[in-house]
Design an enzyme around this catalytic site. Structure first.
Site, PDB file in Angstrom:
ATOM      1  N   ASP A   1       4.727   3.250   0.493  1.00 57.06           N
ATOM      2  CA  ASP A   1       3.906   4.337  -0.039  1.00 57.06           C
ATOM      3  C   ASP A   1       4.730   5.266  -0.929  1.00 57.06           C
ATOM      4  OD1 ASP A   1       1.520   5.674  -0.372  1.00 57.06           O
ATOM      5  OD2 ASP A   1       1.778   6.920   1.412  1.00 57.06           O
TER       6      ASP A   1
ATOM      7  N   HIS B   1       3.838   1.874  -9.679  1.00 57.74           N
ATOM      8  CA  HIS B   1       3.588   0.567  -9.054  1.00 57.74           C
ATOM      9  C   HIS B   1       4.515  -0.488  -9.655  1.00 57.74           C
ATOM     10  CE1 HIS B   1       0.274   2.283  -6.976  1.00 57.74           C
ATOM     11  NE2 HIS B   1      -0.497   2.416  -8.034  1.00 57.74           N
TER      12      HIS B   1
ATOM     13  N   LEU C   1      13.727 -16.498   5.475  1.00 60.25           N
ATOM     14  CA  LEU C   1      12.907 -15.336   5.839  1.00 60.25           C
ATOM     15  C   LEU C   1      11.467 -15.672   5.496  1.00 60.25           C
ATOM     16  CD1 LEU C   1      12.761 -12.024   6.287  1.00 60.25           C
ATOM     17  CD2 LEU C   1      12.616 -11.988   3.797  1.00 60.25           C
TER      18      LEU C   1
HETATM   19  C1  IPE Z   1      -1.328   2.695   2.528  1.00 58.08           C
HETATM   20  O1  IPE Z   1      -1.093   3.642   1.546  1.00 58.08           O
HETATM   21  C2  IPE Z   1      -1.633   1.383   1.898  1.00 58.08           C
HETATM   22  C3  IPE Z   1      -0.514   0.730   1.194  1.00 58.08           C
HETATM   23  C4  IPE Z   1       0.711   1.175   1.149  1.00 58.08           C
HETATM   24  C5  IPE Z   1      -0.849  -0.501   0.541  1.00 58.08           C
HETATM   25  P1  IPE Z   1      -2.251   4.626   1.050  1.00 58.08           P
HETATM   26  O2  IPE Z   1      -1.641   5.541   0.057  1.00 58.08           O
HETATM   27  O3  IPE Z   1      -3.417   3.837   0.619  1.00 58.08           O
HETATM   28  O4  IPE Z   1      -2.632   5.390   2.394  1.00 58.08           O
HETATM   29  P2  IPE Z   1      -3.352   6.793   2.632  1.00 58.08           P
HETATM   30  O5  IPE Z   1      -4.604   6.789   1.831  1.00 58.08           O
HETATM   31  O6  IPE Z   1      -2.398   7.849   2.180  1.00 58.08           O
HETATM   32  O7  IPE Z   1      -3.573   6.849   4.105  1.00 58.08           O
HETATM   33  C1  IPE Z   2       1.449   2.838  -2.456  1.00 53.63           C
HETATM   34  O1  IPE Z   2       1.653   3.886  -3.333  1.00 53.63           O
HETATM   35  C2  IPE Z   2       0.956   1.597  -3.154  1.00 53.63           C
HETATM   36  C3  IPE Z   2      -0.458   1.284  -2.910  1.00 53.63           C
HETATM   37  C4  IPE Z   2      -1.233   1.870  -2.035  1.00 53.63           C
HETATM   38  C5  IPE Z   2      -1.033   0.223  -3.717  1.00 53.63           C
HETATM   39  P1  IPE Z   2       0.494   4.915  -3.675  1.00 53.63           P
HETATM   40  O2  IPE Z   2      -0.233   4.432  -4.872  1.00 53.63           O
HETATM   41  O3  IPE Z   2      -0.340   5.187  -2.499  1.00 53.63           O
HETATM   42  O4  IPE Z   2       1.349   6.205  -4.055  1.00 53.63           O
HETATM   43  P2  IPE Z   2       1.032   7.703  -3.643  1.00 53.63           P
HETATM   44  O5  IPE Z   2       0.887   7.738  -2.156  1.00 53.63           O
HETATM   45  O6  IPE Z   2      -0.238   8.073  -4.341  1.00 53.63           O
HETATM   46  O7  IPE Z   2       2.213   8.474  -4.127  1.00 53.63           O
HETATM   47 MG    MG Z   3      -0.279   6.550  -0.984  1.00 54.76          MG
END
Ligand code: IPE
Ligand code: IPE
Ligand code: MG
Length: 229
Positions: free
Chosen positions: A12, A29, A123
């Site tokens: 995240d 990303h 792995l």
């Molecule tokens: C969790 O992250 C999902 C992934 C890392 C793929 P999100 O950014 O979607 O989660 P929330 O919305 O903060 O809980």
């Molecule tokens: C996690 O990063 C990746 C996915 C959920 C695809 P985020 O896109 O949730 O990044 P933040 O949390 O908004 O910074």
């Molecule tokens: Mg996020």
């Protein structure tokens, strides 16, 4: 000292990483892919057996269409260009989540990479794609009901495990979430029942094998009791 077989990571913070740098969320990303590659290679070299990475949740479809479309394209590109990383490092690829929801080219890429790497044994890297724990458990129950296996089966716990996407994969030992949020966001609720949890404020694109090593060091010294004394 605890042994680490299965590491799971909620990757995240990509969007915030980009925002901090005045870039588009999508750039975060893209940068996150580099971290995926580095961390996966490190895990293969350091004898972990399973690494599960949360890449796209069942709830992530609720994001703006442009971001979802970008993520799908990025995933497609990743599966194509990273094939050599899997082969060169003897890494097996596996996907969990409801893959049926993806378009055919993407489904084929996932299927092909699974087949092409099925004999690699350093792995197993598991990507959670359109994954949600509740959806996974719901689909497991659907399979059990459809096949009527519950009537003859006395080991219900095993029957559930056998119908989860993670069939054959050991339980999670250590679950890390980057990006500072302290929640599981529908990730591996069954499989991480007794996992050690670690939350780091580091945003995923900034996460390094060095930080991972420190977290694993901490994990090894923890006392895991599994309800016993
Ligand atoms: C969790 O992250 C999902 C992934 C890392 C793929 P999100 O950014 O979607 O989660 P929330 O919305 O903060 O809980
Ligand atoms: C996690 O990063 C990746 C996915 C959920 C695809 P985020 O896109 O949730 O990044 P933040 O949390 O908004 O910074
Ligand atoms: Mg996020």
């Amino acid at each position: 000292m605890n042994t680490l077989n299965h590491l799971a990571i909620i990757m995240d913070g990509n969007g915030r990483w980009a925002k901090q740098k005045g870039k588009m969320r999508t750039q975060g990303h893209r940068q996150g892919i580099h971290t995926v590659r580095e961390i996966t290679k490190w895990c293969a070299k350091n004898n972990l057996s399973h690494l599960t990475l949360y890449a796209f949740s069942t709830e992530n479809w609720n994001r703006p269409k442009a971001e979802v479309d970008f993520l799908m394209k990025l995933l497609e590109k990743y599966l194509l260009q990273e094939k050599k990383t899997y082969q060169e490092n003897n890494i097996q690829f596996r996907a969990i989540g409801n893959i049926e929801a993806f378009n055919s080219p993407l489904k084929n890429l996932i299927q092909n990479l699974q087949e092409d790497t099925q004999h690699n044994n350093a792995l197993t890297q598991i990507l959670a794609l359109n994954y949600g724990s509740r959806d996974e458990i719901k689909r497991a129950f659907e399979k059990i009901i459809q096949t009527n296996t519950y009537q003859t089966n006395t080991n219900l716990s095993q029957l559930i495990e056998d119908n989860l996407d993670t069939k054959g994969i050991p339980d999670v030992d250590l679950l890390i979430r980057t990006g500072g949020e302290m929640r599981l966001s529908n990730f591996l609720l069954w499989q991480a029942s007794y996992a050690e949890l670690f939350f780091t404020p580091t945003l995923w694109p900034d996460f390094t094998p060095e930080e991972l090593q420190k977290i694993i060091h901490d994990f090894k010294s923890r006392t895991r009791r599994f309800g016993s004394l």
